[in-house]
Structure formats: C-alpha cells, structure tokens
Design a protein around this motif. Structure first.
Motif, short mmCIF file in Angstrom:
data_model
loop_
_atom_site.label_atom_id
_atom_site.label_comp_id
_atom_site.label_asym_id
_atom_site.label_seq_id
_atom_site.Cartn_x
_atom_site.Cartn_y
_atom_site.Cartn_z
N GLY A 198 0.80 -1.21 0.00
CA GLY A 198 0.00 0.00 0.00
C GLY A 198 0.83 1.27 0.00
N PRO A 199 0.25 2.43 -0.05
CA PRO A 199 -1.21 2.66 -0.11
C PRO A 199 -1.78 2.21 -1.46
CG PRO A 199 -0.02 4.71 -0.40
CD PRO A 199 1.01 3.68 -0.05
N GLY A 200 -2.96 1.62 -1.45
CA GLY A 200 -3.53 1.04 -2.67
C GLY A 200 -2.60 -0.03 -3.21
N TYR A 201 -2.22 0.10 -4.48
CA TYR A 201 -1.24 -0.81 -5.05
C TYR A 201 0.07 -0.08 -5.33
CZ TYR A 201 -4.63 -4.55 -5.73
OH TYR A 201 -5.54 -5.56 -5.54
N GLU A 202 0.25 1.07 -4.68
CA GLU A 202 1.35 1.96 -5.05
C GLU A 202 2.74 1.38 -4.83
OE1 GLU A 202 1.00 5.15 -6.21
OE2 GLU A 202 -1.14 5.54 -5.90
N THR A 203 2.89 0.47 -3.86
CA THR A 203 4.22 -0.12 -3.66
C THR A 203 4.19 -1.62 -3.92
OG1 THR A 203 3.79 -0.43 -1.30
CG2 THR A 203 4.91 1.59 -1.94
N THR A 204 3.13 -2.12 -4.55
CA THR A 204 3.06 -3.54 -4.87
C THR A 204 4.00 -3.84 -6.03
OG1 THR A 204 0.77 -3.57 -4.20
CG2 THR A 204 1.51 -5.42 -5.52
N THR A 205 4.83 -4.86 -5.86
CA THR A 205 5.72 -5.26 -6.95
C THR A 205 5.18 -6.55 -7.57
OG1 THR A 205 7.03 -6.48 -5.34
CG2 THR A 205 7.77 -4.26 -5.89
N ILE A 206 5.79 -6.96 -8.68
CA ILE A 206 5.26 -8.12 -9.40
C ILE A 206 5.25 -9.36 -8.50
CG2 ILE A 206 5.52 -9.65 -11.38
CD1 ILE A 206 6.85 -7.35 -12.83
N ASP A 207 6.38 -9.59 -7.79
CA ASP A 207 6.41 -10.80 -6.96
C ASP A 207 5.39 -10.74 -5.83
OD1 ASP A 207 7.94 -8.81 -5.86
OD2 ASP A 207 9.49 -10.12 -5.09
N PHE A 208 5.13 -9.54 -5.31
CA PHE A 208 4.13 -9.42 -4.27
C PHE A 208 2.72 -9.63 -4.83
CE2 PHE A 208 1.58 -7.09 -1.06
CZ PHE A 208 1.97 -7.80 0.06
N LEU A 209 2.51 -9.16 -6.07
CA LEU A 209 1.21 -9.34 -6.71
C LEU A 209 0.95 -10.83 -6.98
CD1 LEU A 209 -1.23 -7.72 -7.75
CD2 LEU A 209 -0.17 -7.74 -10.00
N VAL A 210 2.00 -11.58 -7.34
CA VAL A 210 1.84 -13.02 -7.54
C VAL A 210 1.30 -13.64 -6.25
CG1 VAL A 210 3.04 -15.21 -7.92
CG2 VAL A 210 3.66 -13.22 -9.28
N TYR A 211 1.89 -13.23 -5.14
CA TYR A 211 1.46 -13.74 -3.83
C TYR A 211 0.01 -13.35 -3.54
CZ TYR A 211 1.02 -13.63 1.27
OH TYR A 211 0.57 -13.75 2.56
N LEU A 212 -0.31 -12.06 -3.78
CA LEU A 212 -1.68 -11.59 -3.51
C LEU A 212 -2.69 -12.36 -4.36
CD1 LEU A 212 -1.40 -7.69 -3.38
CD2 LEU A 212 -1.67 -9.28 -1.48
N ARG A 213 -2.37 -12.50 -5.66
CA ARG A 213 -3.29 -13.17 -6.56
C ARG A 213 -3.44 -14.65 -6.19
NH1 ARG A 213 -3.96 -9.77 -11.41
NH2 ARG A 213 -4.74 -7.97 -10.27
N ALA A 214 -2.33 -15.22 -5.72
CA ALA A 214 -2.35 -16.65 -5.45
C ALA A 214 -3.19 -16.96 -4.22
CB ALA A 214 -0.94 -17.17 -5.24
#
Lengths: 285, 280
Positions: free
Chosen positions: A232-248
């Motif tokens: 956060g905030p929002g997706y402002e500091t989300t990186t690709i590897d973190f997004l993989v985790y979130l999506r998974a």
C-alpha cells in the motif's frame, strides 16, 4: 570403470530427483496452470485468457511501473558500494573488521531489515522523534506512496551496499598490483589511476553487480514489501512478486497468478541470459 | 598484498578514509544498537526519550513475546526446520558434489546443466505450483513439505559449491585410497570429508542463514499458528503491534540473534563463501 560410473550416477540421483521434482517440475506445472482457471482442485482449460486479462489489467500495468520506480535503488546501491570498495581497497588499519561490519545486514532476514525501517519511519518511530526535536509534527510516511517507495529503496541500499562493495573489492583485489605501480612510477596521481586503471579493470564485476541488482528489484522485493508497506497505499508499492502472492492466496483463480509468475520467469530468464553473456566475456580472467 | 606498494595512499591520506568508513559503519551499527536498547525498555519509557538510555531497563518485552505470542516455540520450530534442511542438503550435496567432481557419471553434463539452470530461479515463480504440488501430496502444513522445499531450493547452489571444493582434492590421494581398497563411502568419509571440511562448513553456515531467514515459503506452507517458524511470526507481530516499538524490537533482536552469532563466530567461513558466490 563401469562399476564406478554406476556408483557416481547413484550418488547424484537423490539430489537430482528432489531438484527435478520440486524445482524443475513446478516450473513446468506453473506453465500449465497459467493456461487454466483453477482453484487448485479442478483445472479448467482457458487457453490464453489469463495472459490476455493480465495485459489489459490496469493494476498489472501499475505494478510493473512500480518495479521500474524501484530501479532507482540500483545506481544508489552501486555508487555507494563502489565508493566503499575503493576505500576499503586502500587497506587502512582495521579494513578487515569493516568488511565484516559491512556484510552484517546480509546475514539478517529481509523481515528483520524491513521491520527496522518500518519501525524507524513509523508514527512514533525514530525518524519522527528526531524531527520532533526540531519542533516538527510527526508524519504518516506510509500513507504517501512516494515516501513509501523511498523507504523501501533506503532499505534496499542499506542492506545491499555492503555485500556488493565486498564483491567489487574481490574484483579490485584481482587486478595485478604491478599495473598500479607502473602507473605510479609514470606519475599518475590517485584520481588518474582510479579513472584509467581501477574502474576499467572492474567493469565486468560492475556489470555483474548491475544485473544482480536489477534481478533483485524484479524478483526479491517480496519480503520488504510484505513487512514495510503490504503493497500500500492502494497498489502503489506492490511489486510483481508481491502481486503473484496476492493473486495466489487471496483470489479464487490461481491461474492468473501463475500467468504473472510465468511472465516474470521469462523476464528474469532474459536478464540471466544477458548476465551469462557478460560472464562469457570474463572467462579469461 | 604487501604494504610496500608505492601506488597506495600515504598513511596520512588514509585518516580521512578511516573516519569516513567509521561513519558508514555507524549507519549499520547504530540502527541495530537502537533496536537492542529499545527492546530493553517499556513503551512509555521509549516514547518519553527514544534516543536516550532507558530510565529502567527491563526484559518484560522478551517475556511477553515468549509467553504470549509463541516466539519461544517459533524459535525452536525454526531451529528444527533449519537444522534438518541443512543436514539433508549437506549429505545429498556431498554425495552429488563428490561424484560430479571426481567420479565418472552417466550424463554428468545433463545433471550439471539441470542444477545450474534452476539455481537462479526466482521464488515467486515457484510459490503457486509448489503449494499445489505439496497440497496434492498432502504435506502442506507439515514440516516435511517445507524442509523438502528448502532442500530442493538449496541443493543446486550447494552442489555447485561442493563440486568446486572437491575438485581441489588431489587425484593421487583418491587413487591411493582406491589402491588400498577403500570403497565409495570409505573414501568419502576419510578423505573427501576431511579435505573438504572448511568448504562444507562454509556451505552449512550459508544454507543455515538462508533457511533461517526465509519468509515466503515459511509463510504459505505452514499456515498453522502453533507450528509457525520464527521469521513469519516476527513479520506478523511487527505488522500487528505498529505502535509498540519496544515489543517489536525485542522480536527483531530474537530473530537476528542467531545470524549475528553465526557472523561473529563463523565470519571466516562466510567471507570465504562470498568469493565462491562471485565466481558463479
């Protein structure tokens, strides 16, 4: 001879089975999953749907852009590592001790380092307390995306420069000292030697350090993001590897996360190939 | 590296460098010192004067973490998982490394290529398929699954490292052992092991640090709070108690303790591993 060939093969086999089963196979499995819609129990073949969805997903675009913002850390880490390595190379009193100190952040978990920075920039953290000494009101650093990114970059630099200055130092140590002496005899001053001998001689190690930093920003920020900002905030500091985790683990379609992971895999593969090319050049050292 | 090289700076010119390096070292040491001091005070005491020394020193944060938030159990869990994973890695990598370094092996190029190609595989690529594979095998939430993953991800580098280490053992020694009738395990035990001991020690330290500090697999493969390892426990505590810095600092220090002790007592081995890390 045949006998020992059998023995040798049997000795390698257990390792091979484990690595093939739990690294090579999962990667291929990820490819398969990425073409399906799945909750882990049933697999529904969807062709390229997941990929199409990714390419048109504004969150993915933003996250990819975030990763590029984190690349700001690369020149910062390399510059500080370079300065430290050149100074360490002067081998002043106690330089070996400094080597161990500089390596220190590297033995710590990213969770530990991340929390040190999260604490330091927290509402009642050291930074706010310090600013408070000059009469400033405490700030909420983590509601601002620019501050959040800067704090993660700071954590990256703090934890990375020491190890990389040791890598560069190893490069410096392998330069033939006779070259320096010859230059000194020819009257070249310290700065001149730095520019015409030291830097050109470690450009391959510099290239290597450059690539591993980029690899790191794309594939290993998970820990920092997880403990410092949670994306956060929002997706402002989300990186690709973190997004993989979130999506998974927070959506019901693992296929989408897998497709993202596969794209990351190709991207990293490309960078690794590039690195291997850099290393081919270095064979004769 | 002799000191007589004329191209070096004069001792006088080295003073500013020394001071500069001290400042850089302070940026590393001071945050850690701050964490330790903060962990030994109450939250009220911290907020009153965070940069001064505590008015009364206390270990209540540690006791609280240990008794109420399961940090003690998590510490032991981590110790168990890391030690087991490292032990398995050392055994398997010694076997494979010795074979690849000194014995003829069917398809040795194929094996080496497989190990090298997965060495730099990024963790995020693996989390989904590994989770699904372990779920299918029914070992999610079981240490055996996590240890297996640590072994699999640690082995490629371990084998690479030990292959290089064992290559340095003179062939004559192995030949002499063979003439004396020593078999595979006997040679491994009485020649390869002792000759490669420092390399094996270096590897043990590096792999232990890696598994001890690992976060993502420990987080997703062991969901049960009772079985949690230390690093994910710390991450959770740190996220929950944002406004109690002394408490999280105590958690930080507990997590950092083992790596710091290793660095203190095994820095020789860690520094040696660094050189090999570069050559890959």
């Amino acid at each position: 001879m045949r006998q020992s060939k059998l023995v040798g093969t049997l000795a390698v086999l257990p390792s091979f089975v484990i690595v093939a089963g739990f690294m090579a196979f999962p990667v291929m499995f990820a490819f398969y999953i990425s073409f399906t819609k799945t909750n882990g129990l049933t697999y529904d073949w969807r062709g390229l749907d997941n990929y199409i969805a990714i390419f048109s997903d504004p969150i993915v675009h933003q996250v990819f852009l975030n990763n590029f913002k984190f690349l700001i850390s690369v020149p910062l880490v390399i510059f500080s590592a370079l300065v430290c390595s050149i100074l360490l190379f002067e081998q002043f009193k106690g330089w070996k001790f400094f080597r161990v100190i500089f390596f220190l952040p590297n033995v710590l978990s990213v969770a530990v380092i991340g929390l040190i920075f999260r604490n330091a920039f927290g509402y009642d953290g050291a930074v706010n307390q310090f600013l408070g000494l000059f009469g400033n009101e405490p700030m909420q650093f983590f509601i601002d995306s620019n501050y959040s990114i800067l704090i993660i970059i700071l954590a990256l630099v703090w934890s990375g420069f020491g190890y990389q200055s040791l890598l560069l130092l190893a490069g410096l140590t392998s330069i033939n000292p006779a070259v320096f002496e010859a230059a000194a005899i020819d009257g070249a001053g310290w700065w001149r030697r730095l520019w015409s001998i030291t830097l050109p001689n470690i450009r391959k190690v510099l290239g290597f350090v450059f690539i591993i930093n980029i690899l790191y920003t794309f594939a290993s920020l998970f820990g920092f993001v997880f403990v410092i900002t949670a994306g956060g905030p929002g997706y402002e500091t989300t990186t690709i590897d973190f997004l993989v985790y979130l999506r998974a683990f927070s959506s019901n379609n693992l296929g989408s996360g897998a497709a993202l992971a596969v794209l990351l895999f190709f991207f990293i593969g490309l960078l690794t190939l590039l690195q291997n090319r850099v290393f081919k050049l270095q064979k004769d050292d | 590296m002799s000191d007589s090289i004329s191209s070096r700076l004069t001792p006088r010119a080295k003073w500013p460098i020394f001071i500069g390096m001290c400042l850089v070292a302070a940026t590393i040491i001071y945050p850690l010192f701050f964490v330790v001091v903060t962990s030994l005070r109450s939250n009220v005491d911290y907020k009153r004067d965070p940069f001064g020394l505590p008015v009364d020193w206390t270990v209540t944060n540690y006791i609280e973490l240990w008794d109420e938030y399961g940090v003690g159990r998590a510490f032991l869990n981590s110790l168990f998982v890391s030690t087991s994973a490292v032990a398995v890695i050392l055994i398997l990598a010694t076997l494979a490394g010795y074979a690849l370094a000194k014995l003829p092996v069917f398809g040795s190029k194929f094996f080496t290529a497989t190990f090298v190609s997965v060495m730099l595989l990024p963790g995020p690529v693996l989390i989904i398929p590994i989770y699904l594979v372990l779920a299918r095998l029914g070992i999610v939430g079981d240490y055996s699954g996590l240890i297996l993953v640590y072994v699999a991800t640690g082995l490629p580098f371990a084998i690479f490292f030990l292959t290089l280490t064992f290559r340095a053992i003179p062939d004559e020694l192995l030949e002499a052992a063979r003439v004396d009738g020593a078999g595979f395990f006997r040679t491994l035990w009485s020649i390869v092991g002792p000759m490669g001991a420092s390399g094996i020690a270096t590897l043990a330290v590096l792999q232990f640090l890696g598994t001890w500090n690992e976060l993502i697999f420990a987080l997703i493969l062991v969901p049960d709070a009772q079985m949690r390892l230390l690093t994910p426990t710390l991450a959770t505590i740190g996220k929950r108690f944002v406004s109690d810095q002394p408490l999280t600092s105590a958690g930080l220090f507990i997590s950092a303790l083992v790596p710091l002790l290793l660095l203190t007592f095994a820095s020789k081995y860690i520094m040696r591993g660094l050189q090999v890390g570069l050559s890959r």
